[in-house]
Scaffold this active site. Structure first.
Site, short mmCIF file in Angstrom:
data_model
loop_
_atom_site.label_atom_id
_atom_site.label_comp_id
_atom_site.label_asym_id
_atom_site.label_seq_id
_atom_site.Cartn_x
_atom_site.Cartn_y
_atom_site.Cartn_z
CG HIS A 402 -2.27 0.64 0.93
ND1 HIS A 402 -2.53 1.40 -0.17
CD2 HIS A 402 -3.43 0.60 1.64
CE1 HIS A 402 -3.77 1.82 -0.15
NE2 HIS A 402 -4.35 1.36 0.95
CG ASP A 406 -3.20 4.50 -3.80
OD1 ASP A 406 -2.61 4.34 -2.71
OD2 ASP A 406 -3.09 5.51 -4.49
#
Length: 430
Positions: A402, A406
């Site tokens: 992450h 995304d």
């Protein structure tokens, strides 16, 4: 008679050193060309080092568990002929390997045994040289977790430590002690052992796996996206063609190459999943090299790599998958077979798992876990209306970093894999 220097051969890209695990020949033994003299281990696979000449072993320069750089002389053989005739053509050394050898040679003035302080740890001259250049005190060096044999701190360990160091180098014992107090080394909780328990020491590979898994969790911000895929068409198609495929190609057609083909195509559609991270920079990989997690008979795990997977048709993919899987089980993988992966796929469904949350194989940013294929009741939409039917379905879990991926990209990528699988042509020729 002449002398021949047996050197540690080049074993693959980015492989600069190896640990000697076993000498199969002794001083005084006669060897022929291609006779295996010793066994070595890199951080990924075990390899054999054969003799390049006919001769007699006169001297062994390293002991078991010693770490040797690529290009270093490991044994001296006596052979027929002159000195000139005895010299084998030099092999080119990769830039990274050459740098390591040069650094080693430049550091000969440093004591190669244990440090002269109270430390009980062994540090190679290269590691001590880096520590000196970075002003890392001995107590700070002792606190670094090593990934080498018996916890030895390797060049990669200390470079990673320097890179992630968040405090200024300490120059005094007092300051170093303060840092050690403020940043204590994490220790596992003590385990109670009684007389009926069996204590098993981790083997070298399991120690490496444990280190890599923990470091991956420390490095990446793991998050998962899970999607359910209808693979009924794939199951029916495979059942129809698998026998003729094996008869024609001499290879079994499993589900793995079918899924790998879909992943390679999806990576081509979403190139920002085919990346790695270096500090504040994203390295976009030109080649799509798929890692294929494989379980070994020992219970350990290894990840051989299918190079340029997007350029293979299904026949080529099946041959590559079967070849790597077979050689992994037999312990015949070469160091190059585990290098250069850009994305990894793990088939947890082969052990009956419905889905899982795999840990990213650093320095990649994504890994796909394939769950078991199951017959389940499902709603089937038709022009005449909806009805309940039996379908073959599976879960696919996408774990991604992450920091740089995304939820939109991570979700779209695994969705693209699902779309490719569900759109399978039941009339496809192979």
């Amino acid at each position: 008679m002449a002398k021949f220097e047996l050197k540690l051969p080049k074993m693959g890209e980015s492989v600069a050193e190896a640990t000697i695990t076993n000498w199969l020949k002794n001083v005084g033994d006669t060897v022929a060309v291609d006779d295996t003299i010793l066994e070595v281990a890199t951080d990924k696979v075990d390899s054999e080092v054969p003799s390049e000449v006919n001769g007699v072993i006169k001297e062994i320069l390293f002991a078991v568990n010693d770490v040797v750089q690529v290009g270093q002389t490991i044994a001296i053989l006596e052979v027929e002929g002159t000195e000139t005739e005895a010299q084998a053509p030099a092999q080119p050394i990769q830039v990274e390997q050459a740098a390591a050898v040069i650094e080693k040679q430049m550091d000969t003035v440093v004591d190669e045994t244990r440090t002269s302080t109270n430390s009980e740890k062994f540090y190679s001259p290269l590691v001590k040289n880096i520590a000196k250049a970075e002003n890392i005190a001995l107590t700070e060096l002792d606190a670094i977790a090593g990934s080498g044999k018996d916890g030895r701190v390797t060049k990669d360990d200390i470079l990673a430590y320097v890179k992630n160091r968040t405090t200024q180098p300490q120059t005094t014992t007092a300051n170093t002690a303060t840092q050690a107090v403020s940043q204590p080394a994490q220790k596992a909780a003590p385990v109670s052992v009684n007389g009926s328990d069996e204590i098993i020491e981790m083997d070298r590979m399991r120690k490496l796996i444990a280190h890599h898994m923990v470091e991956s969790l420390r490095t990446s911000a793991h998050v998962q996206s899970v999607i359910e895929v209808d693979v009924t068409n794939i199951v029916n198609w495979r059942n129809k063609v698998k026998n003729s495929f094996e008869k024609r190609e001499g290879e079994k057609l499993t589900f793995t190459p079918i899924f790998m083909e879909a992943v390679a195509k999806a990576l081509r559609d979403f190139p920002l999943m085919n990346i790695s991270v270096e500090g504040d920079y994203i390295i976009k990989k030109r080649n799509i090299n798929l890692g294929m997690a494989a379980a070994l008979p020992s219970g350990n795990l290894i990840v051989p790599v299918i190079k340029n997977a997007d350029q293979l048709n299904l026949v080529g993919m099946a041959k590559a998958v079967n070849d790597l899987a077979n050689r992994a089980r037999k312990g015949k993988l070469k160091p190059d077979d585990t290098q250069g992966g850009t994305f990894t796929v793990t088939n947890i469904g082969s052990f009956g798992s419905v889905f899982g949350t795999p840990i990213i194989n650093q320095p990649q940013v994504g890994i796909l876990a394939l769950g078991a294929i199951r017959k389940v009741p499902a709603v089937i939409e038709t022009p005449e209306g909806d009805f309940i039917g039996i379908r073959q379905k599976m879960f696919i879990t996408h774990s991604y970093d992450h920091r740089v991926v995304d939820g939109a990209l991570g979700g779209q990528f695994v969705q693209r894999v699902a779309q490719l699988l569900e759109a399978w042509d039941v009339n496809r020729e192979v």
